[in-house]
Design an enzyme around this catalytic site. Structure first.
Site, PDB file in Angstrom:
ATOM      1  N   THR A 293     -36.337  -6.591 -36.582  1.00  0.00           N
ATOM      2  CA  THR A 293     -37.584  -7.175 -37.071  1.00  0.00           C
ATOM      3  C   THR A 293     -38.755  -6.255 -36.793  1.00  0.00           C
ATOM      4  OG1 THR A 293     -38.151  -8.257 -35.002  1.00  0.00           O
ATOM      5  CG2 THR A 293     -36.725  -9.484 -36.495  1.00  0.00           C
ATOM      6  N   SER A 294     -39.790  -6.398 -37.600  1.00  0.00           N
ATOM      7  CA  SER A 294     -41.037  -5.675 -37.346  1.00  0.00           C
ATOM      8  C   SER A 294     -42.208  -6.593 -37.675  1.00  0.00           C
ATOM      9  CB  SER A 294     -41.115  -4.421 -38.222  1.00  0.00           C
ATOM     10  OG  SER A 294     -42.405  -3.846 -38.100  1.00  0.00           O
TER      11      SER A 294
END
Ligand SMILES: *[C@@H]1O[C@H](CO)[C@@H](O)[C@H](O)[C@H]1NC(C)=O
Ligand SMILES: *[C@@H]1O[C@H](CO)[C@@H](O)[C@H](O)[C@H]1NC(C)=O
Ligand SMILES: *[C@@H]1O[C@H](CO)[C@@H](O)[C@H](O)[C@H]1NC(C)=O
Ligand SMILES: *[C@@H]1O[C@H](CO)[C@@H](O)[C@H](O)[C@H]1NC(C)=O
Ligand SMILES: *[C@@H]1O[C@H](CO)[C@@H](O)[C@H](O)[C@H]1NC(C)=O
Ligand SMILES: *[C@@H]1O[C@H](CO)[C@@H](O)[C@H](O)[C@H]1NC(C)=O
Ligand SMILES: *[C@@H]1O[C@H](CO)[C@@H](O)[C@H](O)[C@H]1NC(C)=O
Ligand SMILES: *[C@@H]1O[C@H](CO)[C@@H](O)[C@H](O)[C@H]1NC(C)=O
Ligand SMILES: *[C@@H]1O[C@H](CO)[C@@H](O)[C@H](O)[C@H]1NC(C)=O
Ligand SMILES: *[C@@H]1O[C@H](CO)[C@@H](O)[C@H](O)[C@H]1NC(C)=O
Length: 655
Positions: A293-294
């Protein structure tokens, strides 16, 4: 020496008043009717905010120069009132604004608890979980293994001790506040707050599996609402997967990143007139399957002045610019303004989403960027949690964990190793040039990197090209863990899989689905079973990608240290422990040996504060006073005065 000039901003103030709530007598009604004992507490864990490397980006240059927000631990205790003295019927979940849980810090906390005449019998390695929120802007040097110490020049006792002391403070407050209450669970869909940073690995997962999901990231934010006996909320524990990298590698102000911001926003919304850290309502924003994830929702772009690709999207397969990763930077929603604005927006989105689950009257529209607000329409109503409180924990030696895959094939994990795309940030490796020594710690330990990996290790880790064969690097002490913590916490039909690493989105989905199915098929839970992941917790076992993602060897696959079967091994081991979550459980599972204690032998090269004086001034002298004007809420108040080196004492804020 020089004196420190401190810039104080009004909103970072902290205080440490204790909660003196008396523990109320347990009622006869128990967990099976949905009655629980609930306790919440918060403690300040901020270590040295200057002259100390920060934890997360593994960047030698990222040395802290001050404070954005204090780091805190938030402790949540849930116990069965009909069995109030048994550690079996109790859990202690700690969400800490640190990059990851750590074996040494956890051991120090448990050792301190074990000497307490009351708490020592109640909180144990089995029921206590230390989960990091994955902030990349916290103070570094607290991890027990050698590899993460390379940029902090070894172990920083002051950092670790601050985390231990503040976490114990949170636990004591939570225990003192134990009172009868009830618990409900719900979720909402939060768009615009995370983005897959390795889509080229995600698409390697089978198409039919991907077709089951609308997004390549988990968008649900789950919330456990903790109420008192009258139905008034005392706190919440939320779970959502998004990296704590809203603040960039060039930030040097210590912060809890977006999860710390979300918690601060919720707590100050709940008690607007309370000094931060002195709140009785505690909001935990727990990290989940965070691997790929970012929070940089605009995507990753090349910042390569003068190059033709400057300002273009980074290359898709490996997120490079002109062949190198260094110029590729993610952009958060506040990119045009600053990373602090991005941090606020991603924190605020999680706060608003949690509020929406907590309150039916909460707004349905959540601001996710300066220009965009998303409407969340899929919030599920809160449903009551009921049933036994249980926990299970074992240590698992991952050097060669051998098990049978669902298709009957025997598989094994491997001794740890990192691939090339993984530790790109550990640029000390490339800097390993004896004529230009850059990192004194690396100069000491580099010879302990073992000879090239054996053919057996190469085969085991295939197709990972091995850069650092840390599973065989035990000198002067272990570089990365051989043994990890496997743990589950159960509160009725709600089960937390406490994971010693960063699972990718699809790895997390497989893990949750497999364990939920096992909980149901073994008769422990019915179809109301609600399973979440919390991590990176307890011990940092780096990443866990799916076998298919592993084959791509993007960052997450290259950092899946125990080899291609790591996820399947975890599913196997956690599944085997499911019977220990049963109502009628007796006995405890067999465990591998705990990892060795390493903090007492750790190398520490950070020089202490030797001289600290105020120069031509006195400590406390005001150099630039506040403006003589009227301030209103939300304004920034600036004052400049002569202070001591913040490293000289950690006792300033919290006795
Ligand atoms: C913190 O809370 C306690 C208990 O409510 C209170 O006595 C104390 O004054 C508070 N401290 C600050 C700095 O507000
Ligand atoms: C910090 O150092 C002191 C003194 O050596 C020691 O007693 C303590 O256990 C250390 N704390 C941690 C968390 O390592
Ligand atoms: C959200 O809640 C609904 C209703 O309880 C449930 O069916 C769904 O599985 C939940 N989502 C997640 C991700 O747990
Ligand atoms: C719940 O309400 C009763 C009656 O109003 C009150 O006496 C009691 O103190 C309340 N309990 C809590 C935990 O607020
Ligand atoms: C930090 O890095 C970001 C992204 O590369 C850049 O936009 C920003 O200007 C930098 N900030 C500072 C203070 O250098
Ligand atoms: C792992 O264990 C299996 C069976 O226990 C054994 O055949 C294999 O050689 C071991 N591998 C390593 C790397 O020690
Ligand atoms: C079983 O699954 C593993 C992992 O996906 C695979 O490598 C192996 O070839 C499979 N074995 C059989 C007999 O299908
Ligand atoms: C090591 O440093 C020397 C002297 O600065 C330089 O000539 C050489 O190219 C460097 N080697 C590497 C691999 O960077
Ligand atoms: C515990 O309960 C499970 C299912 O509820 C049952 O299958 C098992 O036999 C029970 N074990 C004991 C020791 O009673
Ligand atoms: C601040 O401003 C007020 C109103 O203008 C004035 O009366 C007061 O003397 C000023 N105080 C200082 C310290 O300058």
């Amino acid at each position: 020496m020089h004196a420190f000039v401190l810039y104080l901003f009004a909103f970072v103030t902290s205080a440490c008043g204790g909660l003196l709530a008396q523990r109320q007598d347990a009622r006869v009604q128990g967990a099976n009717e949905g009655h629980y004992l609930v306790g919440v507490g918060i403690g300040d864990i901020t270590g040295p905010v200057v002259e100390t490397n920060m934890m997360g980006y593994a960047s030698l240059a990222q040395t802290d120069t001050g404070l954005h927000m204090r780091q805190r631990s938030r402790a949540f205790i849930i116990a069965d009132p009909s069995d109030p003295t048994s550690p079996t019927s109790r859990i202690l979940l700690i969400s800490s604004d640190i990059c990851m849980g750590d074996t040494g810090v956890r051991r120090s906390i448990l050792d301190a608890l074990s000497t307490d005449p009351v708490l020592g019998d109640l909180y144990t390695p089995s029921n206590t979980a230390l989960v990091g929120t994955h902030s990349h802007s916290g103070v570094g040097g607290y991890l027990e293994d050698l590899l993460p110490q390379t940029t902090s020049l070894g172990y920083v006792n002051q950092t670790a001790q601050a985390i231990v002391d503040g976490t114990l403070n949170a636990i004591h407050k939570a225990h003192a506040s134990l009172a009868p209450g009830s618990i409900r669970v719900g979720n909402t869909t939060l768009l615009g707050a995370n983005r897959n940073r390795s889509p080229s690995a995600y698409v390697a997962n089978p198409p039919e599996e991907r077709a089951k999901y609308q997004y390549d990231q988990d968008k649900e934010l789950s919330v456990l609402r903790l109420d008192d006996a009258n139905g008034t909320a005392r706190g919440l524990i939320s779970f959502f997967a998004v990296h704590g990298t809203s603040l960039y590698e060039n930030n040097t102000l210590v912060s809890g990143d977006n999860k710390g911001m979300a918690a601060y926003l919720y707590e100050s919304y709940s008690e607007p007139n309370t000094v931060p850290g002195n709140n009785s309502f505690v909001a935990g924003f727990v990290q989940s399957n965070v691997g790929d994830t970012s929070p940089n929702t605009l995507g990753a772009f090349c910042e390569s002045p003068g190059q033709s690709y400057d300002g273009q999207l980074c290359e898709y397969e490996h997120a490079t610019c002109g062949g190198y990763v260094e110029d590729c930077h993610g952009r958060g929603p506040g990119f045009r303004i600053s990373d602090f604005v991005s941090n606020f927006l991603i924190g605020n989105a999680q706060f608003e989403a949690a509020r929406q689950v907590m309150e039916s009257s909460a707004p349905k529209v959540i601001l996710t960027s300066p220009d965009t607000a998303i409407e969340t329409s899929k919030t599920t109503s809160l449903t009551g949690v009921k049933g036994s409180v249980r926990n299970v924990h074992v240590y698992v030696d991952m050097m060669n964990y051998t098990f049978t895959l669902p298709n009957g094939t025997i598989a094994s994990t491997c001794p740890a190793a990192l691939g090339f795309d993984g530790p790109g940030a550990f640029d000390f490796v490339q800097g390993d040039n004896s004529s230009t020594p850059q990192n004194p710690f690396w100069e000491i330990v580099k010879d302990a990197v073992t000879p090239p990996p054996s053919q057996e290790q190469i085969d085991c880790q295939y197709p990972k090209p091995i850069l650092l064969n840390t599973g065989y690097a035990d000198e002067p002490y272990q570089w990365s863990p051989h043994t990890v913590d496997v743990q589950m916490l159960r509160v009725g039909n709600f089960v937390v899989l406490v994971m010693p690493g960063e699972l990718t989105t699809m790895a997390g989905r497989r893990m949750r689905d497999a364990l939920r199915a096992r909980l149901i098929s073994s008769g422990i839970l019915d179809s109301s079973a609600y399973v979440v992941i919390a991590g990176p917790a307890n011990t940092y076992g780096h990443y866990v990608a799916t076998r298919e993602e592993y084959s791509i060897q993007r960052y997450e696959g290259a950092s899946t240290i125990f080899g291609p079967a790591a996820l399947e091994a975890y599913i196997d081991r956690y599944s085997a422990l499911v019977p220990y979550l049963a109502d009628n459980v007796t006995g405890s599972p067999t465990s591998d040996a705990p990892p060795p204690e390493q903090t007492s032998v750790a190398i520490s090269l950070q020089t202490p504060v030797i001289v600290d004086n105020a120069g031509f001034n006195q400590f406390g002298d005001v150099l630039v006073d506040v403006e003589n004007t009227t301030y209103s809420a939300g304004d920034t108040v600036t004052v400049q005065f002569v202070g001591a080196n913040p490293r000289a004492s950690m006792l300033v804020f919290c006795p």
